[in-house]
Design a protein around this motif. Sequence first.
Motif, short mmCIF file in Angstrom:
data_model
loop_
_atom_site.label_atom_id
_atom_site.label_comp_id
_atom_site.label_asym_id
_atom_site.label_seq_id
_atom_site.Cartn_x
_atom_site.Cartn_y
_atom_site.Cartn_z
N ALA A 164 0.84 -1.21 0.00
CA ALA A 164 0.00 0.00 0.00
C ALA A 164 0.87 1.25 0.00
N VAL A 165 0.31 2.32 -0.55
CA VAL A 165 0.96 3.63 -0.43
C VAL A 165 -0.04 4.61 0.19
N ILE A 166 0.50 5.59 0.89
CA ILE A 166 -0.34 6.61 1.52
C ILE A 166 -0.12 7.93 0.80
N LEU A 167 -1.22 8.50 0.29
CA LEU A 167 -1.19 9.84 -0.30
C LEU A 167 -1.71 10.81 0.76
N ALA A 168 -0.97 11.85 1.05
CA ALA A 168 -1.39 12.75 2.14
C ALA A 168 -1.48 14.19 1.64
N VAL A 218 4.51 8.96 7.73
CA VAL A 218 3.96 7.74 7.12
C VAL A 218 3.57 7.93 5.66
N ALA A 219 3.46 9.17 5.19
CA ALA A 219 3.02 9.39 3.81
C ALA A 219 4.12 9.03 2.82
N ASP A 220 3.70 8.50 1.65
CA ASP A 220 4.63 8.22 0.56
C ASP A 220 4.63 9.36 -0.45
N ILE A 221 3.46 9.98 -0.62
CA ILE A 221 3.31 11.07 -1.58
C ILE A 221 2.52 12.17 -0.88
N MET A 267 -5.97 7.13 1.12
CA MET A 267 -6.03 8.58 0.98
C MET A 267 -6.10 9.23 2.35
N ALA A 268 -5.00 9.87 2.74
CA ALA A 268 -5.00 10.68 3.96
C ALA A 268 -5.40 12.09 3.52
N GLY A 269 -6.68 12.24 3.38
CA GLY A 269 -7.28 13.48 2.88
C GLY A 269 -8.77 13.31 3.00
#
Length: 320
Positions: free
Chosen positions: A39-43, A55-58, A79-81
């Motif tokens: 998994a990747v986290i977009l923040a 912890v965010a990747d992008i 999606m951290a949003g």
Amino acid sequence: MSASASLYKRVQRVIPPMEWPVFAPDIDAILRLKRERNAVILAHNYMTPEIFHCVADIVGDSLALAREAQRVEADIIVMAGVHFMAETAKMLNPAKTVLIPNLEAGCSLAASITAADVRLLRQKYPGRPIVTYVNTSAEVKAESDICCTSGNARRVVESLGVPEVIMLPDQYLAANVARETGVKIISWAGSCEVHERFTPAEIRQLRAENPGVVVLAHPECPPEVVDEADFAGSTAAMADYVTEKQPGRVVLITECSMADNIAVLHPKVDFVRPCNLCPHMKRITLPGIRACLETLTHEVTIAPAIAQRACTAVERMLAI
Ligand code: SF4
């Protein structure tokens, strides 16, 4: 040494040492779960620093997150949003599982307008292109001709080459773009509950209390607030301004976490920090992200017919 121990250096300017033990176990668990789940986290820029830097990747504004979501190769996007950002990621990369840690993470702009409202506007003002801010549901995007973000709204409106457009749903962004472009804009009475609270008097008081301060305002602020600022632009444009100009003292007229996140990167810049919290963005927390990766909830899906039409409006924007 745990992974989180080395990460603390990144955020030590904005997170006191006594608070770190609260965050560290969740950070270690999230880093492990990301590997296990592929998994990747977009923040978004409004996430708190322990999410944004640890912890965010992008990271980025909604335009950057949309562009990057298209390129994700991992199986899962967290999606951290807020919800519309997760929907945008899903429509641009439909093969991926898109998760949002809290389904209540909405947006006052997205909540202000429905697809039926857009259809009525199209009937009332035939022939005018409909430009829709990305801060809307997939259903609303599906009724639109093209999307925009605060980072490209001016370019999108100018690209249409017409004297009059419908621009939804942020009345203040629409007014600010109308002034910049000279294009007549039919707007909607939506607003961001964070940016609409700033006032010109507040900006003048900030200047009086902080001599020499450079004021950067988000274009979701009312035009009379933007008039008091030295520069207006998206969160990405604000970050670029600070990086390039290195003002001695600056204030960002936007959501609270933005200043924390870029202060970490600019130790010589003094950030004055009046701010307004976005209650929706603040529903995304480290424990929420951890639970999301443990249980693979909440998955964001879009009906295929809606997704296809909404995606066309987003892709037209990305092509500009
Ligand atoms: S800051 Fe404003 S525009 Fe952004 S999610 Fe919150 S309410 Fe919506």
